[in-house]
Design a protein around this motif. Structure first.
Motif, PDB file in Angstrom:
ATOM      1  N   ALA B 170      -0.162  -0.327 -10.262  1.00 55.71           N
ATOM      2  CA  ALA B 170       0.696   0.037 -11.228  1.00 55.71           C
ATOM      3  C   ALA B 170       0.136   1.078 -11.951  1.00 55.71           C
ATOM      4  N   ALA B 171      -1.078   1.087 -12.346  1.00 53.02           N
ATOM      5  CA  ALA B 171      -1.864   1.875 -13.348  1.00 53.02           C
ATOM      6  C   ALA B 171      -2.253   3.170 -12.593  1.00 53.02           C
ATOM      7  N   ALA B 172      -2.268   2.910 -11.387  1.00 55.26           N
ATOM      8  CA  ALA B 172      -2.874   4.128 -10.450  1.00 55.26           C
ATOM      9  C   ALA B 172      -1.493   5.505 -10.538  1.00 55.26           C
ATOM     10  N   GLN B 173      -0.470   4.919 -10.859  1.00 57.62           N
ATOM     11  CA  GLN B 173       0.750   5.795 -10.474  1.00 57.62           C
ATOM     12  C   GLN B 173       0.999   6.683 -11.956  1.00 57.62           C
ATOM     13  N   ASP B 174      -0.105   7.034 -12.459  1.00 53.26           N
ATOM     14  CA  ASP B 174      -0.063   7.842 -13.823  1.00 53.26           C
ATOM     15  C   ASP B 174       0.438   8.999 -13.603  1.00 53.26           C
ATOM     16  N   GLY B 175       1.876   9.430 -13.708  1.00 53.38           N
ATOM     17  CA  GLY B 175       2.255  10.789 -13.634  1.00 53.38           C
ATOM     18  C   GLY B 175       2.821  10.952 -12.238  1.00 53.38           C
ATOM     19  N   LEU B 176       2.504  10.198 -11.231  1.00 47.94           N
ATOM     20  CA  LEU B 176       3.325  10.446  -9.986  1.00 47.94           C
ATOM     21  C   LEU B 176       3.313   9.203  -9.439  1.00 47.94           C
ATOM     22  N   TRP B 177       4.779   8.727  -9.176  1.00 48.84           N
ATOM     23  CA  TRP B 177       4.979   7.236  -8.720  1.00 48.84           C
ATOM     24  C   TRP B 177       4.757   7.287  -7.101  1.00 48.84           C
ATOM     25  N   HIS B 178       4.355   6.126  -6.670  1.00 49.68           N
ATOM     26  CA  HIS B 178       4.166   6.278  -5.188  1.00 49.68           C
ATOM     27  C   HIS B 178       5.329   6.444  -4.175  1.00 49.68           C
ATOM     28  N   VAL B 179       6.155   6.097  -4.823  1.00 48.88           N
ATOM     29  CA  VAL B 179       7.572   6.389  -4.113  1.00 48.88           C
ATOM     30  C   VAL B 179       7.871   7.716  -3.749  1.00 48.88           C
ATOM     31  N   VAL B 180       7.125   8.489  -4.575  1.00 52.55           N
ATOM     32  CA  VAL B 180       7.376  10.040  -4.373  1.00 52.55           C
ATOM     33  C   VAL B 180       6.713  10.728  -3.198  1.00 52.55           C
ATOM     34  N   TRP B 181       5.369  10.093  -2.997  1.00 46.28           N
ATOM     35  CA  TRP B 181       4.432  10.698  -2.052  1.00 46.28           C
ATOM     36  C   TRP B 181       4.355   9.911  -0.829  1.00 46.28           C
ATOM     37  N   MET B 182       4.753   8.523  -0.892  1.00 44.37           N
ATOM     38  CA  MET B 182       4.829   7.649   0.296  1.00 44.37           C
ATOM     39  C   MET B 182       6.134   6.974   0.656  1.00 44.37           C
ATOM     40  N   PRO B 183       7.001   7.880   0.948  1.00 44.14           N
ATOM     41  CA  PRO B 183       8.739   7.428   0.991  1.00 44.14           C
ATOM     42  C   PRO B 183       8.894   6.442   2.136  1.00 44.14           C
ATOM     43  N   VAL B 184       7.893   6.843   3.035  1.00 42.23           N
ATOM     44  CA  VAL B 184       8.066   5.975   4.483  1.00 42.23           C
ATOM     45  C   VAL B 184       7.970   4.529   4.052  1.00 42.23           C
ATOM     46  N   ALA B 185       6.689   4.526   3.421  1.00 43.25           N
ATOM     47  CA  ALA B 185       6.158   3.178   3.088  1.00 43.25           C
ATOM     48  C   ALA B 185       7.102   2.421   2.344  1.00 43.25           C
ATOM     49  N   PHE B 186       7.759   3.126   1.394  1.00 40.05           N
ATOM     50  CA  PHE B 186       8.561   2.574   0.386  1.00 40.05           C
ATOM     51  C   PHE B 186       9.996   2.091   1.254  1.00 40.05           C
ATOM     52  N   ALA B 187      10.291   3.101   2.116  1.00 40.05           N
ATOM     53  CA  ALA B 187      11.595   2.749   2.826  1.00 40.05           C
ATOM     54  C   ALA B 187      11.394   1.335   3.795  1.00 40.05           C
ATOM     55  N   VAL B 188      10.202   1.314   4.431  1.00 39.46           N
ATOM     56  CA  VAL B 188       9.692   0.064   5.349  1.00 39.46           C
ATOM     57  C   VAL B 188       9.737  -0.995   4.638  1.00 39.46           C
ATOM     58  N   TYR B 189       9.102  -0.798   3.110  1.00 40.74           N
ATOM     59  CA  TYR B 189       8.988  -2.103   2.394  1.00 40.74           C
ATOM     60  C   TYR B 189      10.386  -2.564   2.002  1.00 40.74           C
ATOM     61  N   CYS B 190      11.271  -1.509   1.676  1.00 43.12           N
ATOM     62  CA  CYS B 190      12.584  -2.087   1.554  1.00 43.12           C
ATOM     63  C   CYS B 190      13.414  -2.904   2.440  1.00 43.12           C
ATOM     64  N   ALA B 191      13.209  -2.377   3.558  1.00 44.98           N
ATOM     65  CA  ALA B 191      13.777  -2.995   4.823  1.00 44.98           C
ATOM     66  C   ALA B 191      13.150  -4.514   4.978  1.00 44.98           C
ATOM     67  N   GLY B 192      11.936  -4.431   4.728  1.00 47.34           N
ATOM     68  CA  GLY B 192      11.087  -5.820   4.987  1.00 47.34           C
ATOM     69  C   GLY B 192      11.555  -6.919   3.998  1.00 47.34           C
ATOM     70  N   VAL B 193      11.974  -6.207   2.761  1.00 46.90           N
ATOM     71  CA  VAL B 193      12.549  -7.189   1.709  1.00 46.90           C
ATOM     72  C   VAL B 193      14.051  -7.927   1.937  1.00 46.90           C
ATOM     73  N   VAL B 194      14.691  -6.836   2.583  1.00 48.01           N
ATOM     74  CA  VAL B 194      16.066  -7.228   3.185  1.00 48.01           C
ATOM     75  C   VAL B 194      16.035  -8.114   4.144  1.00 48.01           C
ATOM     76  N   ALA B 195      14.913  -7.931   5.132  1.00 43.72           N
ATOM     77  CA  ALA B 195      14.763  -8.658   6.380  1.00 43.72           C
ATOM     78  C   ALA B 195      14.418 -10.151   5.726  1.00 43.72           C
ATOM     79  N   PHE B 196      13.483 -10.272   4.983  1.00 45.98           N
ATOM     80  CA  PHE B 196      12.995 -11.632   4.670  1.00 45.98           C
ATOM     81  C   PHE B 196      13.786 -12.341   3.894  1.00 45.98           C
ATOM     82  N   SER B 197      14.799 -11.588   3.219  1.00 49.67           N
ATOM     83  CA  SER B 197      15.819 -12.354   2.374  1.00 49.67           C
ATOM     84  C   SER B 197      16.955 -12.768   3.505  1.00 49.67           C
ATOM     85  N   VAL B 198      16.948 -12.608   4.815  1.00 46.99           N
ATOM     86  CA  VAL B 198      18.080 -12.786   5.619  1.00 46.99           C
ATOM     87  C   VAL B 198      19.312 -12.225   5.252  1.00 46.99           C
TER      88      VAL B 198
END
Lengths: 195, 313, 362
Positions: B170-198
């Motif tokens: 969390a602290a490493a994102q000072d000034g630039l959130w990870h979602v901005v420069w790793m969108p693919v990882a974020f999208a895959v993470y969200c898909a994974g969350v929806v998937a493990f919630s069935v």
């Protein structure tokens, strides 16, 4: 250590409690009446071991034990059920065979190991644990034993792929024809990316 | 990388964490009810009330068992989902406090989401009913497709932060959130969350074609726990995305804990809305897509992140 | 306190619908009335508080419905609806039964504590012959072990005998498909239609909209399924303008959805030869996705769909013959598919089963 030292007594109790759970679940693997219960008793045993590792400060190793073992047991359960044909959930069954020989072997092994543990003059500890065990483990894996990892990983993957390829009667010539040029492939059920 | 300061909250605060997670999950269920009501053309307030009414109905319903069921495994699976979700949020820092400040918090989350493999399969197996069993197996097939991409999606922010501690990420994102420069990882993470919630596109293990799949034989409190567990997992996944991709508690005016809750709530709402807009993904088609599309995509994302980290020195 | 909780719980009731052949219009009215009350539709008996029997099932279908009734956990209520106008009052009666504590207590006391009174495995088939009887006598709790067989990929697999229907969500009324499952792959199936009767009626367009709603629900796209149901209800009300408006937007959304095409593409493809072999009408050509679009076109009044509910016309006779042909072809069409695909294929063909004798295995 990730736990404050004033919790020493509680940690001790928790550790021994987890040890008892791990052993009891291990015993249950051979005493229960269904493949699913045996599989997940083993999973419980491993989760207890992973939690005990967390208590002794080996965070990464403990969590990876939980992660990998639960995943493996979930997959292993599928194979156990598939190969043993256990449809009713609770079918009386036995997980053991050749009981007498196994008992003698097990008792003998235990005696040898316990005698070794009690009789060997263990050396005094000279080093100290690293302040950050996760980083220390990462360094060990990625530096001194990196070559081993680089060799072992592809070999393991190749083994898995080869095992599946040998087990499944259909090969690429069935899918793509004798000249491997048939498009789309002839599959009993097409996959998701239209190969 | 500077150590981010996080205090370990005292044990009683776990109760508050459980209440907050429950509130998020209930909010998601109510939002889903409103969306469903709008689609059906019935008054929105009916949909808003639906989760509470459904809870009351299930609490009033008798428990039903099937022949030769393995009640122990069935209930362990059904009741475990809520527990897994609670354990997930234990490592999420709320402002300057976390229930557990583990050096490998990201791996902790991953281990908890793998528990869901076992739990959903057990819920399907225990009822000793063909359709429920197919649902359980379906989930495992789906899990084999989403889990590896999800693992690498979790790895990307940790690589960028040079730490597996959630507070450090969390602290490493000072000034630039990870979602901005790793969108693919974020999208895959969200898909994974929806998937493990069935849920949503990944709901076939509990699909209508199996008359409810892993839910087929669950009634009363058993069913309530399963359904609550699905929403709790979705909420926990949204909460964990905040320190991982959305800058943690960083934000103007409001205190850190409020930003964490606000971001988690917004992401959760977005997931609930988006997952209704897509049809279900059949596991047999998703398996190939997960291995041949998602996995290479997220590995490339990881490569980009690693190159950036090396470049920054 | 208790009473207000009861009232709250009543609002969360789920309705399980059992439909007799010919009662499509009644079921549509029941679904509409249930959703209008804020009650959801149940997908399995375990979930349901109310069992609504649409139309008049005859003996074997009645037995199946009785078995499903045994599987409702309780508190529970059962009502029959013969005509669409009775849907809302019937649900009101059911609510009264659910709210009557004394009656529910008597019902609970009269039932044993054990699983479904029939002593059978509690799947949704409502039929007794689970398991493969050819296996030797290992049968804990009366459920025999499955037999083994070579599956599609030449691996030894358990064979489970699982009946689909007659009481199953998004499933043709009265249809029973007895499947031999390898895992979740349908190895072979035999089809049977259980007799019953309903008021019939309903235009071809409303029937097509209903079929599209079922197919979309099975494809897991609830919002689109809800839109198709709204269009169906508008058609049944005779409000063609509103139905056309809803269908236009829905047709656009469905045709545009790449995710839906990805799921349905190439499933259950029927070319000219296959249509001729099974004696199926031309509108059923193509794959499941094509048939979904055809259903939406038919709902919007496309002339390819004929056979209005007028039993004297030749077109109606053609429609009945086509339905009979679809039902007879089902075993051949679902063999080798997994359950999800088989369900989608059956829903895309959307037969209106006509009772007849059992036909052989496909």
């Amino acid at each position: 250590m990730s736990v404050p030292t004033d919790l020493g007594a509680a940690v001790g109790v928790a550790f021994w409690g987890l040890a008892v759970v791990a052993v009891a679940a291990g015993v249950a693997v051979f005493r229960v009446d269904s493949m699913a219960r045996a599989t997940y008793a083993l999973a419980v045993s491993f989760v207890a071991v992973g939690a005990a590792l967390l208590l002794v400060g080996l965070d990464y190793v403990g969590l990876v034990v939980v992660l990998m073992m639960v995943m493996e047991m979930a997959v292993m359960g599928v194979y156990m059920v598939m190969l043993m044909g256990m449809n009713p959930a609770l079918m009386p069954m036995s997980m053991v065979h050749s009981g007498r020989r196994a008992a003698v072997l097990a008792a003998g092994t235990f005696v040898v190991l316990a005698a070794g543990a009690l009789l060997v003059p263990w050396p005094e500890r000279r080093g100290a644990p690293a302040p950050d065990t996760v980083a220390a483990l990462g360094t060990a894996l990625m530096e001194s034993t990196m070559l081993v990892m680089l060799v072992v990983s592809p070999v393991m993957v190749a083994t898995i792929v080869a095992g599946v390829a040998l087990a499944v009667p259909r090969g690429r010539y069935d899918r793509l024809g004798d000249d491997l040029r048939r498009r789309p492939a002839d599959d009993p059920q097409p996959g998701g990316v239209g190969r | 990388m500077a150590e981010a300061a996080v205090e370990t909250a005292a044990a009683p605060w776990a109760l508050l964490a459980a209440v907050l997670l429950g509130a998020l999950a209930l909010g998601a269920a109510c939002l889903d009810g409103v969306l469903a009501a709008c689609a059906e053309g019935v008054p929105a307030r009916v949909g808003l009330r639906a989760p509470v009414a459904r809870t009351a109905a299930l609490l009033r319903q008798r428990r039903r068992t099937t022949v030769a069921a393995d009640g122990l495994l069935q209930r362990a699976g059904g009741g475990g989902l809520v527990v897994a979700a609670l354990l997930m949020v234990a490592v999420v820092p709320l402002g300057g406090h976390a229930l557990a400040d583990l050096p490998a918090g990201v791996v902790w989350f991953n281990a908890m989401d793998v528990l869901v493999w076992a739990l959903v399969w057990l819920a399907g197996w225990g009822g000793d009913s063909a359709l429920a069993l197919v649902g359980g197996y379906r989930f495992l097939a789906q899990a084999l497709a989403y889990e590896l991409p999800l693992m690498f999606a979790l790895t990307a922010p940790a690589v960028a932060a040079g730490s597996l501690r959630v507070a450090d990420v969390a602290a490493a994102q000072d000034g630039l959130w990870h979602v901005v420069w790793m969108p693919v990882a974020f999208a895959v993470y969200c898909a994974g969350v929806v998937a493990f919630s069935v849920q949503g596109p990944f709901a076939p293990p509990a699909g209508l074609d199996l008359a409810g799949g892993v839910l087929t034989e669950a009634s009363g409190a058993d069913r309530l726990l399963l359904q609550a567990g699905r929403y709790a997992l979705l909420a926990a996944g949204a909460a964990f995305a905040v320190p991982l991709f959305l800058g943690g508690g960083a934000g103007p005016l409001l205190p850190g804990w409020a930003w964490v809750l606000l971001k988690a709530g917004l992401l959760l709402a977005a997931l609930v809305v988006l997952r209704r807009r897509v049809p279900a993904v059949r596991p047999d088609r998703f398996l190939e897509a997960g291995w041949l599309v998602l996995l290479p995509a997220v590995l490339l994302q990881l490569l980009v992140v690693a190159v950036v980290v090396v470049g920054r020195g | 306190m208790g009473l207000s909780l009861d009232r709250l719980a009543l609002g969360g009731t789920r309705v399980l619908v059992a439909e007799a052949p010919g009662a499509r219009v009644v079921r549509a009215a029941v679904e509409r009335a249930a959703l209008g009350r804020g009650w959801g539709l149940a997908s399995s008996p375990a979930q349901a508080g109310v069992l609504v029997v649409c139309g008049a099932p005859q003996q074997r279908l009645q037995e199946a419905v009785d078995r499903v009734w045994d599987q409702l956990p309780g508190p529970r209520a059962r009502v029959g609806v013969l005509v669409p106008q009775d849907a809302a009052p019937a649900l009101e009666r059911a609510a009264g039964h659910l709210a009557d504590r004394a009656e529910q207590r008597r019902d609970a006391d009269a039932r044993g504590a054990g699983p479904g009174a029939g002593g059978e495995e509690g799947d949704d088939g409502g039929h007794g012959d689970d398991g493969d009887m050819s296996d030797m006598g290992m049968a804990p709790a009366g459920v025999p072990l499955a037999g083994g067989d070579e599956d599609r990929d030449g691996l030894e697999m358990d064979v489970l005998q699982v009946p689909l229907g007659p009481v199953l969500p998004a499933w043709p009324a009265g249809l029973v498909l007895r499947c031999a499952l390898h895992g979740d792959v349908v190895a072979s199936a035999e089809v049977e239609v259980l007799a019953g009767s309903g008021p019939g009626g309903g235009s071809a367009a409303s029937r097509a909209a209903d079929g599209a709603a079922r197919l979309l629900a099975l494809a897991g796209w609830d919002d689109a399924a809800a839109a198709a149901r709204r269009a169906r209800d508008a058609l049944l009300d005779g409000d063609d303008a509103r139905a056309g408006h809803v269908l236009e937007g829905l047709r656009r959304r469905v045709a545009r959805s790449r995710a839906l095409r990805w799921q349905l593409r190439g499933l259950g493809r029927l070319d000219g030869a296959a249509l001729a072999e099974h004696g199926l009408p031309g509108r059923l050509g193509g794959d499941v996705h094509d048939r979904l679009l055809a259903l939406l076109d038919a709902a919007a009044g496309d002339p390819r769909y004929t056979g209005e509910g007028d039993p004297d016309s030749a077109a109606a006779a053609d429609a009945a013959a086509a339905d009979a042909a679809v039902v007879a072809a089902l075993p051949a069409l679902v063999a080798g598919l997994d359950l999800a695909a088989a369900r989608l294929v059956v829903a895309s063909l959307d037969p209106e089963p006509v009772p007849e004798r059992r036909v052989a295995r496909g």
